[in-house]
Design a protein around this motif. Structure first.
Motif, PDB file in Angstrom:
ATOM      1  N   PHE A  29       0.843  -1.204   0.000  1.00  0.00           N
ATOM      2  CA  PHE A  29       0.000   0.000   0.000  1.00  0.00           C
ATOM      3  C   PHE A  29       0.878   1.254   0.000  1.00  0.00           C
ATOM      4  O   PHE A  29       0.595   2.230  -0.707  1.00  0.00           O
ATOM      5  N   SER A  30       1.976   1.230   0.800  1.00  0.00           N
ATOM      6  CA  SER A  30       2.801   2.437   0.952  1.00  0.00           C
ATOM      7  C   SER A  30       3.491   2.812  -0.357  1.00  0.00           C
ATOM      8  O   SER A  30       3.329   3.935  -0.858  1.00  0.00           O
ATOM      9  N   ASP A  50      11.327  -3.814  -5.359  1.00  0.00           N
ATOM     10  CA  ASP A  50      10.777  -4.756  -4.374  1.00  0.00           C
ATOM     11  C   ASP A  50      11.528  -6.061  -4.506  1.00  0.00           C
ATOM     12  O   ASP A  50      11.824  -6.508  -5.619  1.00  0.00           O
ATOM     13  N   THR A  58       2.258  -7.157   2.102  1.00  0.00           N
ATOM     14  CA  THR A  58       1.565  -7.997   3.097  1.00  0.00           C
ATOM     15  C   THR A  58       0.604  -8.975   2.438  1.00  0.00           C
ATOM     16  O   THR A  58       0.508 -10.136   2.832  1.00  0.00           O
ATOM     17  N   ARG A  60       0.543 -10.162  -0.562  1.00  0.00           N
ATOM     18  CA  ARG A  60       1.180 -11.183  -1.413  1.00  0.00           C
ATOM     19  C   ARG A  60       1.778 -12.262  -0.518  1.00  0.00           C
ATOM     20  O   ARG A  60       1.691 -13.450  -0.805  1.00  0.00           O
ATOM     21  N   ASP A  70      -8.542  -6.982   9.127  1.00  0.00           N
ATOM     22  CA  ASP A  70      -9.401  -6.917  10.310  1.00  0.00           C
ATOM     23  C   ASP A  70      -9.928  -5.508  10.568  1.00  0.00           C
ATOM     24  O   ASP A  70     -10.409  -5.199  11.648  1.00  0.00           O
ATOM     25  N   TYR A  76     -10.346  -0.096   4.644  1.00  0.00           N
ATOM     26  CA  TYR A  76      -8.979  -0.593   4.442  1.00  0.00           C
ATOM     27  C   TYR A  76      -8.686  -0.651   2.934  1.00  0.00           C
ATOM     28  O   TYR A  76      -8.614  -1.724   2.320  1.00  0.00           O
ATOM     29  N   ALA A 119      16.676  -4.020  -1.786  1.00  0.00           N
ATOM     30  CA  ALA A 119      17.500  -2.852  -1.425  1.00  0.00           C
ATOM     31  C   ALA A 119      18.410  -3.249  -0.273  1.00  0.00           C
ATOM     32  O   ALA A 119      17.945  -3.786   0.732  1.00  0.00           O
ATOM     33  N   VAL A 413      -4.483   1.538   8.623  1.00  0.00           N
ATOM     34  CA  VAL A 413      -3.216   2.256   8.464  1.00  0.00           C
ATOM     35  C   VAL A 413      -3.091   2.877   7.068  1.00  0.00           C
ATOM     36  O   VAL A 413      -2.248   3.743   6.856  1.00  0.00           O
TER      37      VAL A 413
END
Ligand SMILES: Cc1cc2nc3c(=O)[nH]c(=O)nc-3n(C[C@H](O)[C@H](O)[C@H](O)COP(=O)(O)OP(=O)(O)OC[C@H]3O[C@@H](n4cnc5c(N)ncnc54)[C@H](O)[C@@H]3O)c2cc1C
Length: 521
Positions: A29-30, A50, A58, A60, A70, A76, A119, A413
């Motif tokens: 998401f970020s 990546d 998360t 994947r 949740d 979300y 990275a 989040v």
């Protein structure tokens, strides 16, 4: 960083060109959210690294049975990419993964992806005003430079595995919930589940009916509240497709409910007691066996650790073939586990439901800032902290999404990530206008963090119970301590006075410059 005032930036010595304007690490998401918003701001010269071969982070990695969010899916998800087609109130993993894959395509992020590249390090080159990044890919070492680095490497990413005496001699399969081994058939097996984290609450009910014996090794009994889960009918989904405003209103309703109601449960004691009653009722309903009920009764204040929700966790443990073991594990044998009381139980498979190493963010990529200072050492000295959860004094042009104190125990989040991205895009835009690098002043960072720790004051996490939200000194380094609209306010508009803006000559713009440049940005 030295800084002397100048109003004439045209006299600055030009810095050398970086390979990319921005390097983003992570495609959950970020990372994806940052990429989309950079594009929207007209910044196209960026790449996303990546270490995995596909996006979604998360969603994947976690493929365990029963994996789902949740926080209700309508909340979300990205605010700018609402999905009318969620099939469940709490969408299953594959649906969230598909959503992120679709979003990657829809917003044209795919050409920017550099997948299969881990990275390894990023080093700030003060003279050139850029980051020297090193990665490892299938074809070996990759070196690149970027003016800005955005870390979206995730806080719940590195599995935490307890050290168990004798584990190396265990002959059966052993895996963590985030690395689920689907080749292992659990049917009829004796399965030892270690830990009662949020993932265990989801996979235990899924496997309890098919295994021969399930032993749950529990250190702490979590609070498990009833879950308001439901299937979203085709008719309702059609309504959201037809009337997007309706879905937006629904999302807002969920946000406010979680925010104003559940948050007060965490900070206020009276409402917390009401919810503890609901948790105990859930336990009573689900577990008839009095001994198991006793073991599953939490002995700490609700909200101090993550509040979990399930209608099927307790009934799964009430089965005659399930047991709850609360004695600490002393040793693992070739096909057994012995606890401190001397009892040995057979085990064919061990599954960890022990959550994640939340402090890995400091060390998983070696980051070196000004004066050759390693971020891991820096945080070792100062404690893990950042300015507005995002930027760190002494580490110019570096941004952490879901950085320190941006996690939530009560809401999505993704909301926090979007707030941070807004701040990051403003900082990058302004630094580009100034042809400067940006780092928060030590004073601004200290004052932000002192205020935040003071806000944490009497909240439930600070009332003596141990949780992964706290560091070794008992400081909450994980959670945002207030309602999330305060974080929105805190990140909505960058205040240039909180930052040092350094050009190639080490020059900082004047107050007049600040005004002029804010107008440009
Ligand atoms: C099972 C589970 C359920 C959850 N449910 C919820 C929920 O309902 N609500 C909620 O708010 N939060 C939930 N969370 C928290 C969740 O982690 C966040 O919501 C969100 O997915 C984090 O996104 P991210 O992009 O920051 O990190 P991630 O999704 O973890 O993505 C990080 C990415 O960075 C990559 N990466 C890491 N290190 C490197 C490196 N060195 N080099 C290259 N790439 C790297 C990883 O491969 C990964 O793709 C859940 C977490 C888990 C584990």
């Amino acid at each position: 960083m030295s800084a002397t005032a100048t109003a004439d930036r045209s006299q600055d010595t030009p810095r050398s060109q970086a390979d990319h304007e921005v390097v983003i690490v992570g495609t959950g998401f970020s990372g994806l959210g940052a990429a989309i918003k950079l594009k929207e701001a007209g910044i196209e010269d960026f790449v996303l690294f990546d270490k995995a071969d596909s996006v979604a982070g998360t969603w994947r990695e976690n493929t365990y049975p029963g994996c789902a969010c949740d926080v209700p899916s309508h909340m979300y998800s990205f605010s700018f990419e609402q999905n009318p087609n969620w099939s469940e109130m709490y969408a299953p993993q594959q649906e969230i993964r598909d959503y992120l894959e679709r979003t990657t395509d829809k917003y044209g992020v795919r050409p920017h992806l550099r997948l299969g590249v881990k990275a390894v390090s990023a080093t700030w080159d003060e003279a050139e005003g850029l980051w020297r990044c090193v990665g490892e890919g299938k074809d070996g070492r990759i070196e690149t430079t970027a003016r800005f680095v955005i870390s979206g490497i995730g806080g719940l990413h590195v599995p935490a595995k307890p050290h168990l005496q004798g584990l190396e001699g265990f002959e059966g399969p052993v895996f963590h919930s985030a690395e689920w081994d689907h080749s292992v058939d659990l049917t009829g097996k004796k399965v030892a589940v270690i830990g009662t984290g949020a993932s265990a609450i989801q996979f235990v009910p899924e496997i309890a009916g098919k295994v021969g014996q399930l032993d749950l090794y529990q250190r702490t009994a979590p609070w498990v509240l009833p879950k308001a889960d439901r299937h979203i009918s085709r008719a309702e989904r059609r309504l959201y497709r037809r009337f997007p405003a309706l879905q937006r209103a629904y999302r807002r309703g969920i946000y406010l409910f979680l925010e104003l109601f559940v948050y007060r449960v965490i900070t206020g004691r009276r409402l917390g007691k009401l919810f503890e009653k609901a948790g105990l009722k859930n336990l009573e309903r689900g577990v008839k066996n009095p001994e198991k009920r006793r073991k599953l009764t939490p002995d700490y204040e609700l909200g101090c650790k993550r509040i979990l929700m399930s209608n099927i966790y307790y009934p799964a443990l009430d089965r005659p073939s399930s047991d709850v073991v609360t004695d600490p594990i002393a040793e693992v044998g070739a096909r057994s586990i012995t606890t401190a009381d001397g009892t040995t139980r057979d085990a064919d498979v061990i599954i960890y439901g022990t959550g994640f190493n939340t402090q890995a963010m400091a060390s998983s990529v070696e980051i070196t800032g000004q004066d050759g200072r390693l971020l891991a050492n820096h945080w070792h000295d100062t404690g893990i902290q950042a300015h507005r959860g995002t930027m760190i004094s002494g580490f110019p042009n570096l941004f952490f999404l879901l950085g320190p104190n941006t996690g939530l125990g009560h809401n999505s989040v993704v909301f926090m990530v979007e707030c941070q991205i807004r701040l990051v895009v403003q900082a990058i835009t302004e630094a580009r206008c100034r042809e400067a690098s940006v780092t928060p002043t030590r004073q601004a960072q200290d004052s932000y963090n002192s205020k935040m720790q003071a806000d944490l004051g009497d909240a439930v996490w600070s009332r003596g119970c141990k949780s992964w939200y706290l560091d070794a000194q008992g400081r909450n380094i994980t959670l945002w301590p207030r309602e999330t609209f305060h974080f929105y306010e805190s990140t909505r508009r960058i205040d240039p006075a909180e930052y040092e803006w350094a050009t190639a000559e080490g020059a900082a713009p004047t107050a007049d410059d600040h005004r002029e440049l804010l107008e440009v940005a």
